[in-house]
Design a protein around this motif. Structure first.
Motif, short mmCIF file in Angstrom:
data_model
loop_
_atom_site.label_atom_id
_atom_site.label_comp_id
_atom_site.label_asym_id
_atom_site.label_seq_id
_atom_site.Cartn_x
_atom_site.Cartn_y
_atom_site.Cartn_z
N ILE A 92 1.27 -1.39 0.15
CA ILE A 92 0.01 -0.23 0.04
C ILE A 92 0.80 1.68 0.39
CG2 ILE A 92 -1.86 1.02 1.25
CD1 ILE A 92 -2.97 -2.31 0.66
N PHE A 93 0.93 1.94 -0.71
CA PHE A 93 2.06 3.51 -1.03
C PHE A 93 0.89 4.61 -0.76
CE2 PHE A 93 2.46 0.22 -4.78
CZ PHE A 93 3.51 0.71 -4.82
N GLN A 94 1.74 4.96 -0.26
CA GLN A 94 1.49 6.67 0.18
C GLN A 94 0.18 7.48 -0.82
OE1 GLN A 94 4.23 9.87 1.68
NE2 GLN A 94 2.60 11.24 1.68
N GLN A 95 1.23 7.42 -2.56
CA GLN A 95 -0.20 8.27 -3.02
C GLN A 95 -0.38 6.70 -4.11
OE1 GLN A 95 0.05 11.26 -3.49
NE2 GLN A 95 1.23 11.34 -2.03
N PHE A 96 -1.44 6.37 -2.70
CA PHE A 96 -2.10 5.11 -3.56
C PHE A 96 -1.56 4.12 -4.73
CE2 PHE A 96 -4.37 8.72 -2.58
CZ PHE A 96 -4.63 9.13 -1.03
N ASN A 97 -0.96 5.05 -5.76
CA ASN A 97 -1.01 3.96 -6.94
C ASN A 97 -1.54 3.03 -7.62
OD1 ASN A 97 1.27 5.07 -6.58
ND2 ASN A 97 2.81 3.81 -6.11
N LEU A 176 1.94 -5.01 3.36
CA LEU A 176 3.02 -3.83 4.02
C LEU A 176 2.33 -2.20 3.65
CD1 LEU A 176 6.24 -5.43 1.75
CD2 LEU A 176 6.07 -5.39 4.57
N ALA A 177 2.92 -1.40 4.44
CA ALA A 177 1.75 0.00 3.96
C ALA A 177 2.90 1.55 4.39
CB ALA A 177 0.55 0.04 5.22
N ASP A 178 3.37 1.42 3.52
CA ASP A 178 4.17 2.95 3.01
C ASP A 178 3.01 4.09 3.80
OD1 ASP A 178 6.22 4.26 3.29
OD2 ASP A 178 6.95 3.71 1.19
N GLU A 179 3.54 4.84 4.77
CA GLU A 179 2.97 5.51 4.98
C GLU A 179 1.16 5.79 4.59
OE1 GLU A 179 4.24 8.56 6.66
OE2 GLU A 179 6.15 8.12 6.60
N PRO A 180 0.80 5.08 4.51
CA PRO A 180 -1.30 4.38 4.17
C PRO A 180 -1.81 6.13 4.03
CG PRO A 180 -0.46 3.01 6.06
CD PRO A 180 0.70 4.02 6.00
N ILE A 181 -1.56 6.61 5.37
CA ILE A 181 -2.23 7.74 5.59
C ILE A 181 -1.48 9.19 5.44
CG2 ILE A 181 -3.68 5.31 7.18
CD1 ILE A 181 -2.97 7.43 9.72
N ALA A 182 -1.09 9.25 5.52
CA ALA A 182 0.15 10.25 5.00
C ALA A 182 -0.62 11.76 4.05
CB ALA A 182 1.45 10.30 4.66
N SER A 183 -1.56 10.84 3.34
CA SER A 183 -1.98 12.21 2.38
C SER A 183 -3.42 12.39 2.76
CB SER A 183 -2.44 11.99 0.88
OG SER A 183 -0.67 11.78 0.65
N LEU A 184 -4.06 11.82 3.28
CA LEU A 184 -5.65 11.73 4.32
C LEU A 184 -5.84 12.27 5.01
CD1 LEU A 184 -5.81 7.80 3.67
CD2 LEU A 184 -5.65 9.38 1.89
N ASP A 185 -7.32 12.69 5.06
CA ASP A 185 -8.28 13.77 5.91
C ASP A 185 -8.34 12.69 7.61
OD1 ASP A 185 -10.86 12.95 6.89
OD2 ASP A 185 -10.03 12.73 4.49
N PRO A 186 -8.30 13.38 8.49
CA PRO A 186 -8.11 12.47 10.32
C PRO A 186 -8.91 11.21 9.71
CG PRO A 186 -8.05 14.74 11.07
CD PRO A 186 -8.39 14.28 8.94
N ALA A 187 -10.69 11.87 9.65
CA ALA A 187 -11.69 10.28 9.21
C ALA A 187 -11.25 8.90 8.34
CB ALA A 187 -12.75 11.02 8.83
N SER A 188 -11.07 9.67 7.23
CA SER A 188 -9.86 8.69 6.29
C SER A 188 -8.82 8.06 7.34
CB SER A 188 -10.37 9.32 5.13
OG SER A 188 -11.12 9.83 4.33
N ALA A 189 -8.09 8.61 7.41
CA ALA A 189 -6.82 7.63 7.91
C ALA A 189 -7.46 7.18 8.87
CB ALA A 189 -6.04 9.15 8.74
N LYS A 190 -8.29 6.79 9.61
CA LYS A 190 -8.77 6.17 10.72
C LYS A 190 -9.42 5.02 10.20
CE LYS A 190 -12.16 6.90 14.92
NZ LYS A 190 -12.87 5.29 14.52
#
Lengths: 284, 268
Positions: A92-97, A176-190
């Motif tokens: 899983i990538f930070q920029q989703f890919n 393996l998730a590489d910064e999966p929530i770094a580009s997301l808002d708090p609700a989506s991150a959760k």
């Protein structure tokens, strides 16, 4: 318990950046949920990319990386069957890919490519069974209604859930998730963290997540591995880490005391710097 | 309002604007010198346009009124011209897909990329008319020589345009596909092609437009289509017929260009 991931002597230097890894050894047991934390440039994303064989260790090093009993790279050389071994590792990538112009369902179906015969995969001839599996994976991340939308029309959080569905489609035993929530808002991150946690609990999938935000690591993971300047700083079960450990890791500016414990899950994630665009070479 | 800035301070900022460098002035000087020098080589003589304007008016008048008696023949040949352009472009697209991928330095290793690029360079460097003359010798007079000429030249052009699109893709989605364990062909089919397809379609339509224009002249060297009639009527001093052929070319090319432009807008 069998080990899912075994890394020994991983050393990596880059010519044009100061990110590097120095003689890292790590063992992760099957079914664990581990977070890799550390300041920017500590090498946590680089480490994760090594596990999938997207980055190679220094070729003079005596390193060895094994995932689920299958060798990924040794002494800076990719395993001959890396493509087959990769199918067992969901990334899983930070920029989703995602492939933005393809439909959500097709993006999920891509997860099954390595299980398909080439004469079907080359002409996008997915069968009914595969489509059902993909739809079930989408259902699990709550996006079955979006199956025929183009991936680019979804929000960041939704795209990340599609990426997770793609990993589910792979039937990977390690995610393996590489910064999966770094580009997301708090609700989506959760939401994304909840899904990863659920996959770990229900499917016994081993999950390793690099995180920028310590509060998410503590809230959702069992074990924290901290990296600093390319070395393992500490490696502890979540209930043994103390605020003083973090202040040492991040320096005085970013201590845990900024994050009230009961607010952890709602706290605002810090937007991380996106990794510089690399001109990737597509022949692995 | 200068919002509290004393005008002196503003003047200072303006004065600090970067100065035009000597190099820049030198380059402009070189440019004008080259223009002047080329005037000699090209034997530019704009005055003859005025001096001989009467001759030209007489000549132009010979084209009018266009002689449409043979319009049915012209239309038939115009259709053949379009058919030449269609097949020339179609074959070029089919061959440009693998050749374009092979000349992209982010897909192919250098020992594939460089040789393919050089071959494509030479296909592009030589004009369609030259290829048409070569193929007239090789496969004989007729439209097929025209198709081959357009096909070879257009493959050189499209392979380059296709590879430029491929080299500008985002690496992320390709890495996403690779991470699932896909092989190199699957990476290309699912990671690369969806990203470049709108540009590829747009380039292909544009090349079809220009191939219709080229197909009208390959006939002059015997490679079929309306160019054959155009050339014969000109050599026979049948200028009213020439005028009619030109009119038909202008109308067909305009209609096709407009249609193709509309189509291209949808893809870019």
């Amino acid at each position: 318990m069998d080990n899912a991931i075994q890394v020994t002597g991983l050393t990596k230097h880059f010519q044009r950046s100061n990110i590097a890894l120095h003689d890292i050894s790590l063992r992760v047991d099957s079914g664990e949920m581990v977070s890799l934390i550390g300041p920017s440039g500590s090498g946590k994303s680089t480490f994760l990319r090594h596990l999938s064989g997207l980055t190679l260790a220094d070729n003079k090093s005596e390193s060895n990386i094994t995932v689920c009993g299958q060798n990924i790279q040794r002494d800076g050389h990719l395993n001959k069957h890396i493509r087959r071994h990769r199918s067992n590792i969901g990334l899983i990538f930070q920029q989703f890919n995602l492939v933005r112009r393809l439909s959500v369902l097709t993006n999920v179906l891509l997860g099954g490519l390595s299980h398909m015969p080439w004469h079907r995969s080359c002409f996008a001839l997915f069968n009914r069974d595969e489509k059902q599996q993909a739809l079930a994976a989408l259902e699990r991340v709550g996006l079955a209604d979006f199956a025929w939308q183009k991936a680019e029309n979804l929000s960041g959080g939704q795209q990340q859930r599609v990426a997770i569905a793609r990993a589910l489609m792979q039937k990977a035993s390690v995610i393996l998730a590489d910064e999966p929530i770094a580009s997301l808002d708090p609700a989506s991150a959760k939401q994304v963290m909840d899904i990863l946690r659920d996959i770990n609990r229900e499917d016994k999938t081993t999950v390793i997540i690099t995180l920028h935000q310590v509060d998410y690591a503590i809230g959702w993971c069992d074990r924290l591995v901290a990296l600093k300047q390319g070395k393992i700083w500490f490696d502890l079960p979540v209930n043994e880490v103390s605020p003083s450990k973090f202040s040492a890791l991040y320096g005085q500016s970013e201590t845990l005391s900024e994050v009230p414990s009961e607010m952890r899950k709602e706290s605002k994630p810090v937007k991380s710097r996106t990794s510089p665009r690399r001109k990737a070479r597509y022949v692995a | 309002m200068s919002a509290g800035y004393p005008s002196q301070a503003l003047d200072q900022v303006i004065a600090a604007a970067p100065k035009r460098s000597w190099l820049e002035i030198f380059l402009w000087a070189v440019f004008f010198l080259v223009l002047a020098w080329s005037w000699q080589g090209a034997e530019m003589a704009p005055l003859t346009l005025i001096r001989d304007s009467e001759n030209m008016a007489t000549f132009a008048a010979d084209f009018f009124p266009p002689d449409m008696t043979e319009w049915r023949l012209y239309m038939d040949e115009m259709v053949v011209t379009l058919q030449i352009a269609l097949w020339g472009t179609f074959l070029a697209i089919i061959f440009s897909i693998p050749l374009g991928l092979m000349s992209s330095d982010n897909i192919a290793p250098w020992w594939v990329c460089q040789p393919v690029r050089r071959v494509m360079d030479s296909a592009r460097a030589i004009n369609e008319m030259v290829f048409a003359m070569v193929f007239v010798v090789a496969v004989g007079l007729g439209p097929f020589a025209g198709v081959m000429a357009l096909f070879i030249h257009t493959t050189g052009v499209l392979a380059k345009l296709f590879s430029e699109a491929v080299e500008a893709i985002e690496p992320g989605p390709v890495e996403g596909v690779r991470a699932t364990g896909a092989n190199i062909f699957e990476e290309i089919i699912y990671g690369v092609i969806p990203q470049v397809i709108p540009l590829w379609i747009s380039y292909s339509l544009y090349r079809f437009e220009s191939n219709v224009r080229s197909a009208t002249v390959v006939g002059m060297v015997g490679a079929g289509g309306i160019g054959v009639i155009l050339w014969e009527s000109m050599r026979g001093f049948q200028f009213q017929e020439t005028g009619a052929v030109m009119l038909i070319i202008i109308i067909s090319v305009t209609v096709l260009d407009m249609t193709s432009q509309q189509l291209r807008k949808r893809f870019s």
